[in-house]
Design an enzyme around this catalytic site. Structure first.
Site, short mmCIF file in Angstrom:
data_model
loop_
_atom_site.label_atom_id
_atom_site.label_comp_id
_atom_site.label_asym_id
_atom_site.label_seq_id
_atom_site.Cartn_x
_atom_site.Cartn_y
_atom_site.Cartn_z
N LYS A 25 11.00 -60.67 13.03
CA LYS A 25 11.30 -62.09 12.87
C LYS A 25 10.03 -62.93 13.03
O LYS A 25 9.73 -63.79 12.23
CB LYS A 25 12.35 -62.48 13.91
CG LYS A 25 12.79 -63.92 13.88
CD LYS A 25 13.94 -64.14 14.85
CE LYS A 25 14.22 -65.63 15.00
NZ LYS A 25 15.31 -65.90 15.94
N ARG A 85 18.89 -59.97 18.16
CA ARG A 85 19.96 -58.99 18.42
C ARG A 85 21.23 -59.28 17.63
O ARG A 85 22.20 -58.53 17.73
CB ARG A 85 20.23 -58.90 19.92
CG ARG A 85 20.57 -60.24 20.59
CD ARG A 85 20.45 -60.12 22.11
NE ARG A 85 20.59 -61.40 22.79
CZ ARG A 85 19.61 -62.26 23.00
NH1 ARG A 85 18.41 -62.01 22.52
NH2 ARG A 85 19.81 -63.38 23.68
N GLU A 88 21.02 -58.51 27.04
CA GLU A 88 19.97 -59.51 26.79
C GLU A 88 20.60 -60.90 26.67
O GLU A 88 19.96 -61.91 26.96
CB GLU A 88 19.20 -59.15 25.50
CG GLU A 88 17.78 -59.70 25.50
CD GLU A 88 16.93 -59.10 24.40
OE1 GLU A 88 16.04 -58.28 24.72
OE2 GLU A 88 17.11 -59.45 23.23
N LYS A 91 5.63 -58.59 29.17
CA LYS A 91 4.76 -58.59 27.99
C LYS A 91 3.45 -59.32 28.30
O LYS A 91 2.36 -58.88 27.91
CB LYS A 91 5.44 -59.32 26.83
CG LYS A 91 6.54 -58.56 26.15
CD LYS A 91 6.83 -59.25 24.83
CE LYS A 91 8.26 -59.13 24.41
NZ LYS A 91 8.62 -59.98 23.28
C1 G6Q Z 1 16.48 -59.94 20.34
C2 G6Q Z 1 15.19 -60.07 20.95
C3 G6Q Z 1 14.24 -58.93 20.68
C4 G6Q Z 1 13.55 -58.97 19.34
C5 G6Q Z 1 12.36 -58.02 19.36
C6 G6Q Z 1 11.64 -57.97 18.04
O1 G6Q Z 1 17.32 -60.79 20.36
O2 G6Q Z 1 14.67 -61.29 20.63
O3 G6Q Z 1 14.83 -57.66 20.85
O4 G6Q Z 1 14.43 -58.65 18.32
O5 G6Q Z 1 11.48 -58.39 20.38
O6 G6Q Z 1 11.18 -59.22 17.69
P1 G6Q Z 1 10.59 -59.49 16.26
O7 G6Q Z 1 11.70 -59.29 15.27
O8 G6Q Z 1 10.10 -60.91 16.28
O9 G6Q Z 1 9.49 -58.50 16.03
#
Ligand code: G6Q
Length: 542
Positions: free
Chosen positions: A210, A271, A356, A510
């Site tokens: 994302k 998620r 989460e 992180k």
């Molecule tokens: C989900 C979280 C988390 C996210 C990952 C990957 O709701 O936000 O699990 O999906 O950290 O993030 P990116 O898609 O931004 O790489």
């Protein structure tokens, strides 16, 4: 704040539920079944091909009414409408929560900031379908003119768990001659082991992120590109790398042409994103038609959640039962037990979605809560789990509410296997509920009673469970199941008065890892507690 805030413990119903708990625990589940042979019909709901039997729970009509009153006092209906209408209910991140829009065919308008989002959603879906068709028919080939035989989805968390779970879940629908692989972990073994089996000429990488900033995904993506460039040229990359992201700028900077990018939007939480372009790997794996059937199933459950009265609303009932056990019986965990090998990753997927979302200790006013919120969700596929952790479910000291799940139709010809599978699933729900008394142990042992051993064979029973029965696990019913649990999580977050759609809890680790990384090579000195410093030093001295 588009959501109203109400401490659930301040409602009239909360105290009534505390009192009611004292009453309900006077009678066992077994006794309730003996007194009311109709119980299994009274406490059951059906949506499409999914039956929920929730009769093996500590509840009466009064319990149900009180739990429904609690939902009303916490403004569930109003808040549910706010979500479906695209209000900014993810207040802490300043966003709407509209994963439900991604599968909406039955409405013509859902607006965010005054703009109807449905046309762009449908346009993106069509773009995905066209691309998938080109890969499947071979009108898009690898750089040496060979057909793509392998897809590697590089993503993590929400950009991995959902697509991976669905791809495994829909194994009988897999497209022949195409394998989808999932690489998520920064542990180099994950990428190296996967690539060892692949040929760069026939491999397509889907970089799913994302934000396009996630260190695991970006590092894996760079290493994958390096591996590819050991055989292909730079201008061949476009044929073998596509991106799924909300961040066109970073996609372009990485070197992927944005015409090879599939987009989604910030109002889709990671998620909750498998029904967005993040599902591209699913679509590649099972075909556009089956992906759309998955979305259709999700929409069936969305409409049910949006429109059914609370007392007949499957996600709401599941959510209220979770609250009943978590907040009044003191249950800290719940187990999800699919009796279906293809759903082996479903518990891990929902573990993220649930923990989460609702693993929060501050309420919507930013004040620490005085009550338990998200349960620890865990589980595994039956019957394998019976041979590992079921001992604790039956005879441990904890009360662990369980959701069992099975299909009536097998996806194979081995009917005998399926009968044994289902018999085991149903038997477990009965065993948890009924238990086995000392008298029964004596009866079963007949004249060979060893008084010293008998107590170990007693099962106290009275342990609650839900059973979900599907006709068949297919794209549509899997879509329904996913949306069922998504809305359960939403409902619980509303009642617990927390924000379910942020995830600040994953950030601190992180940030610290970023600081420690240059310290491992000695580039910069660190300043830590003695344990952390010693671990860093021992690693450096290796
Ligand atoms: C989900 C979280 C988390 C996210 C990952 C990957 O709701 O936000 O699990 O999906 O950290 O993030 P990116 O898609 O931004 O790489």
């Amino acid at each position: 704040m588009a959501l109203t805030s109400k401490d659930p413990t301040s409602t009239k119903t909360w105290q009534k539920l505390l009192d009611h708990y004292q009453v309900i625990t006077q009678k066992t589940l077994l006794k309730r079944f003996q007194e009311d042979p109709e119980r299994c019909h009274r406490y059951a709901l059906e949506v499409d091909d999914i039956l929920l039997d929730f009769s093996k729970n500590h509840l009466t009509d009064e319990t149900l009414q009180l739990l429904l009153d609690l939902a009303e006092e916490c403004n569930l209906e109003e808040n549910r409408q706010a979500m479906f209408a695209g209000k900014e209910i993810n207040h802490t991140e300043g966003r709407a929560v509209l994963h439900t829009a991604l599968r909406t065919q039955q409405k013509s308008e859902i607006t965010v900031d005054g703009k109807n989002v449905l046309p762009s959603i449908h346009q993106e879906l069509d773009k995905m379908s066209a691309f998938v068709e080109q890969i499947h028919t071979g009108s898009k080939l690898g750089y040496t003119g060979k057909k793509i035989t392998d897809v590697v989805n590089i993503g993590i968390g929400g950009s991995d768990l959902g697509p991976m779970m669905v791809y495994e879940g829909l194994r009988p629908y897999h497209i022949a001659d195409l394998q989808v692989h999932f690489v998520s972990n920064i542990d180099g073994s994950h990428l190296v082991d996967t690539l060892a089996r692949l040929d760069p000429e026939t491999t397509l990488f889907v970089i799913a992120s994302k934000t396009f900033t996630t260190i695991e995904t970006m590092t894996n993506a760079r290493s994958a590109r390096k591996w590819f460039l050991e055989s292909g040229q730079k201008n061949d990359v476009a044929k073998h790398f596509v991106a799924v992201s909300t961040n066109g700028k970073l996609v372009a900077e990485f070197g992927i042409d944005t015409s090879n990018m599939f987009q989604f939007w910030d109002w889709v939480g990671g998620r909750y994103s498998l029904s967005s372009a993040i599902g591209l790997s699913i679509m590649l794996g099972v075909g556009s038609q089956h992906f759309r059937a998955l979305l259709e199933g999700m929409e069936v459950m969305d409409r049910h959640f949006e429109e059914a009265p609370l007392e007949k609303n499957m996600p709401v009932i599941l959510a209220l039962l979770g609250i009943w056990y978590g907040n009044f019986f003191g249950a800290q965990t719940e187990a999800l037990l699919p009796y279906d090998q293809h759903l082996q990753h479903f518990p891990a997927y929902l573990q993220q979605a649930s923990m989460e979302s609702n693993g929060k200790c501050v309420d919507r006013d930013g004040v620490p809560v005085s009550y338990q919120t998200g349960a620890i969700l865990w589980g595994g596929a039956g019957t394998n789990s019976q041979h590992s952790f079921f001992q604790l479910l039956h005879q441990g000291t904890e009360i662990i509410p369980c959701d069992f799940l099975f299909s009536t139709e097998p996806l194979h010809e081995l009917q005998e296997h399926h009968d044994i599978l289902v018999a085991n699933c149903i038997a477990q729900t009965e065993a948890l509920m009924k238990g086995r008394s000392l008298a029964e142990v004596h009866n079963e042992m007949e004249d060979q009673v060893d008084e010293t051993i008998a107590p170990f064979k007693v099962f106290e029973g009275n342990r609650p469970s839900n059973t979900l029965m599907l006709r068949k696990l297919d794209p549509r019913s899997l879509g329904m199941l996913i949306a069922l649990y998504e809305h359960k999580i939403f409902t619980q977050g509303i009642i617990w008065n927390i924000y379910s759609f942020d995830q600040f809890g994953v950030e601190l680790g992180k940030v610290l890892a970023k600081k420690i990384l240059p310290e491992l090579s000695g580039e910069v000195p660190g300043n830590h507690d003695s344990s952390t410093a010693n671990l860093i030093n021992r690693y450096r001295a290796k």
